[in-house]
Each structure stands twice: as C-alpha cells, then as structure tokens.
Design an enzyme around this catalytic site. Structure first.
Site, PDB file in Angstrom:
ATOM      1  N   LYS A  13     -25.926 -35.615   5.709  1.00 37.03           N
ATOM      2  CA  LYS A  13     -26.726 -36.747   5.205  1.00 37.03           C
ATOM      3  C   LYS A  13     -26.774 -37.912   6.187  1.00 37.03           C
ATOM      4  O   LYS A  13     -27.843 -38.478   6.431  1.00 37.03           O
ATOM      5  CB  LYS A  13     -26.174 -37.245   3.855  1.00 37.03           C
ATOM      6  CG  LYS A  13     -26.360 -36.284   2.711  1.00 37.03           C
ATOM      7  CD  LYS A  13     -26.018 -36.915   1.376  1.00 37.03           C
ATOM      8  CE  LYS A  13     -24.560 -37.343   1.302  1.00 37.03           C
ATOM      9  NZ  LYS A  13     -23.622 -36.216   1.418  1.00 37.03           N
ATOM     10  N   ARG A  88     -24.654 -42.790  -6.551  1.00 36.15           N
ATOM     11  CA  ARG A  88     -23.776 -41.619  -6.508  1.00 36.15           C
ATOM     12  C   ARG A  88     -23.435 -41.109  -7.912  1.00 36.15           C
ATOM     13  O   ARG A  88     -22.713 -40.130  -8.065  1.00 36.15           O
ATOM     14  CB  ARG A  88     -22.498 -41.907  -5.727  1.00 36.15           C
ATOM     15  CG  ARG A  88     -21.588 -42.927  -6.319  1.00 36.15           C
ATOM     16  CD  ARG A  88     -20.333 -43.042  -5.478  1.00 36.15           C
ATOM     17  NE  ARG A  88     -19.584 -41.796  -5.458  1.00 36.15           N
ATOM     18  CZ  ARG A  88     -18.708 -41.473  -4.508  1.00 36.15           C
ATOM     19  NH1 ARG A  88     -18.496 -42.291  -3.494  1.00 36.15           N
ATOM     20  NH2 ARG A  88     -18.057 -40.335  -4.565  1.00 36.15           N
ATOM     21  N   ARG A 127     -13.599 -28.908  11.353  1.00 35.89           N
ATOM     22  CA  ARG A 127     -13.570 -30.088  12.232  1.00 35.89           C
ATOM     23  C   ARG A 127     -12.184 -30.325  12.819  1.00 35.89           C
ATOM     24  O   ARG A 127     -11.176 -30.176  12.147  1.00 35.89           O
ATOM     25  CB  ARG A 127     -13.955 -31.353  11.443  1.00 35.89           C
ATOM     26  CG  ARG A 127     -15.407 -31.502  11.121  1.00 35.89           C
ATOM     27  CD  ARG A 127     -15.596 -32.782  10.327  1.00 35.89           C
ATOM     28  NE  ARG A 127     -16.923 -32.892   9.755  1.00 35.89           N
ATOM     29  CZ  ARG A 127     -17.222 -33.634   8.702  1.00 35.89           C
ATOM     30  NH1 ARG A 127     -16.270 -34.320   8.090  1.00 35.89           N
ATOM     31  NH2 ARG A 127     -18.450 -33.690   8.245  1.00 35.89           N
ATOM     32  N   ARG A 161      -7.935 -33.553  10.039  1.00 34.64           N
ATOM     33  CA  ARG A 161      -7.673 -34.657   9.114  1.00 34.64           C
ATOM     34  C   ARG A 161      -7.361 -34.113   7.721  1.00 34.64           C
ATOM     35  O   ARG A 161      -7.847 -33.041   7.337  1.00 34.64           O
ATOM     36  CB  ARG A 161      -8.896 -35.575   8.997  1.00 34.64           C
ATOM     37  CG  ARG A 161      -9.281 -36.311  10.258  1.00 34.64           C
ATOM     38  CD  ARG A 161     -10.387 -37.308   9.968  1.00 34.64           C
ATOM     39  NE  ARG A 161     -11.429 -36.712   9.106  1.00 34.64           N
ATOM     40  CZ  ARG A 161     -12.332 -37.419   8.435  1.00 34.64           C
ATOM     41  NH1 ARG A 161     -12.327 -38.728   8.493  1.00 34.64           N
ATOM     42  NH2 ARG A 161     -13.255 -36.818   7.708  1.00 34.64           N
ATOM     43  N   ARG A 172     -13.490 -32.484  -3.255  1.00 35.91           N
ATOM     44  CA  ARG A 172     -14.629 -33.381  -3.038  1.00 35.91           C
ATOM     45  C   ARG A 172     -15.914 -32.765  -3.588  1.00 35.91           C
ATOM     46  O   ARG A 172     -16.756 -33.460  -4.156  1.00 35.91           O
ATOM     47  CB  ARG A 172     -14.790 -33.677  -1.539  1.00 35.91           C
ATOM     48  CG  ARG A 172     -13.710 -34.585  -0.973  1.00 35.91           C
ATOM     49  CD  ARG A 172     -13.749 -34.622   0.547  1.00 35.91           C
ATOM     50  NE  ARG A 172     -14.990 -35.195   1.055  1.00 35.91           N
ATOM     51  CZ  ARG A 172     -15.357 -35.139   2.333  1.00 35.91           C
ATOM     52  NH1 ARG A 172     -14.589 -34.524   3.214  1.00 35.91           N
ATOM     53  NH2 ARG A 172     -16.487 -35.687   2.713  1.00 35.91           N
TER      54      ARG A 172
END
Length: 219
Positions: A13, A88, A127, A161, A172
C-alpha cells in the site's frame, strides 16, 4: 480524485500510494505520517496520541479522525487526496463519510489491493533488516544478500524484526480481517470499491491501479 486505499499488511500500500498520488497529482495521506507530523509539531492531537502510545495503548479513533480531518482541510488537498491506512475500521469510515458530506464532497473510489494470505506471509516474513542501517533491506527469497546474514552494502548483521515473524504477521492479518475488511463491504454497498491484484512488479500494479481508477471515474 478522493481515494481510499485498502489492503492487507504486505500488499504494498505505501509503495503504491506514493506512485498513485504522484501520477494523480494529489497528496498521499498516511496514518503514520499524520501521527509523526502531529507529534513532531506538538499539536494537541499529537500530545494526546503520544500519551496513549507511551502507555502502550492504541490511539483512540477520535484522535486519528481529528488528525485526518485537519489534514484533509489543508490547501494542497482541495483538489483531492489519497488516504492510506485511514479509515481502518467502520467507525472511522462512517466518520469520514460524515466529514466529507459536511464539506459537500464524496469519495471517488476505494482501491482494494488483493493479495493471497500465503503471499503476504512470504513477503513480510522474508524481510531482513541491517542492524547498522535500517534503510538497507533484503528479502530471503526476492532480494537475498550475497552472503547469508550479512548486508551487501555495509557488512552489518541482517536480522528479522519481531513484527516480521510469521506468527506476528498472522496475528496482524487476523486484526485486518476483523477490523479493516468490513469497510470493504461498507464501501461496496456504496458502489465505490475497485479490486485489483497486487501481485507482480511495482510498475505493473501501478498501471493496473491507474486503469481501474480511470474506469471508475468514467463510469
């Protein structure tokens, strides 16, 4: 144009918002930027947000909504804007509609970036960040370093992370399905939603998005 951008974590996004806003010559308004700007400028809303954040609590809807309203009333947003991360949830979507109605305005479209859940997990969980410089980002599959665990640029240690761990990503996604996905149905009832695949190269997704928005504005 006045556009809301939605999609799960890892849909790209932020990247797409920046390209689309530039192509459409409208400001990109993200929740993260709103928080940072209000906190750095020490606004009353920024101070309220910081109180909650320091206490490890979620910033209430009314604070986020207040920041968004202030930003949408700035002169550069007179010709339109692209909202990223706001609304949201349903309460924020309803507040946005109420605000726009009061200003004699309406949304032109809601762009829904669709990505399979397994791809989201793969994108985020892969990542790897550099401990020396967080701007050096690699990916275990799509952009691996030459030497595993070592930054190509500065030789720093690469790490994953906590937010990027698979279990965290799936939590999430649960929050997204519970809180944010309902706004898609809310906007579908208004005939505003355009859904596109967010798979492929960044430029391909941007072209797909622009074409979809052009069709929406012409209809």
């Amino acid at each position: 144009m006045r556009i809301v951008l939605v999609g799960p974590p890892g849909a790209g996004k932020g990247t797409q918002a920046a390209y689309l806003a530039k192509n459409l010559a409208i400001p990109h308004i993200s929740t993260g930027d709103l928080f940072r700007a209000n906190i750095s400028q020490d606004t009353p809303l920024g101070r309220k947000a910081q109180e909650y954040m320091r206490a490890g609590q979620l910033v209430p809807d009314e604070v986020t909504i207040g920041m968004a309203k202030d930003r949408m009333q700035q002169s550069d947003a007179e010709g339109g804007f692209l909202l990223d991360g706001f609304p949201r949830n349903l309460a924020q979507a309803e507040a946005l509609d109420e605000f726009l109605k009061g200003e004699g305005l309406r949304l032109d479209g809601v762009l829904d970036l669709e990505v399979p859940e397994d791809e989201v997990v793969k994108r985020i969980a892969g990542r790897r960040m550099c401990r020396k410089d967080s701007s050096h980002i690699f990916h275990a599959i799509y952009n691996p370093p030459k030497t595993e665990g070592v930054c190509d640029t500065c030789g720093g240690e690469l790490y994953q992370r906590e937010d990027d761990r698979e279990d965290t990503v799936r939590k999430r996604l649960e929050v997204y399905h519970t809180e944010t996905e309902p706004i898609i149905d809310y906007y579908k009832a208004q005939g505003l939603v355009v859904t596109i695949s967010a798979l492929g190269k960044v430029g391909e997704v941007t072209e797909r998005a622009m074409a979809a928005l052009e069709r929406e504005s012409a209809s």
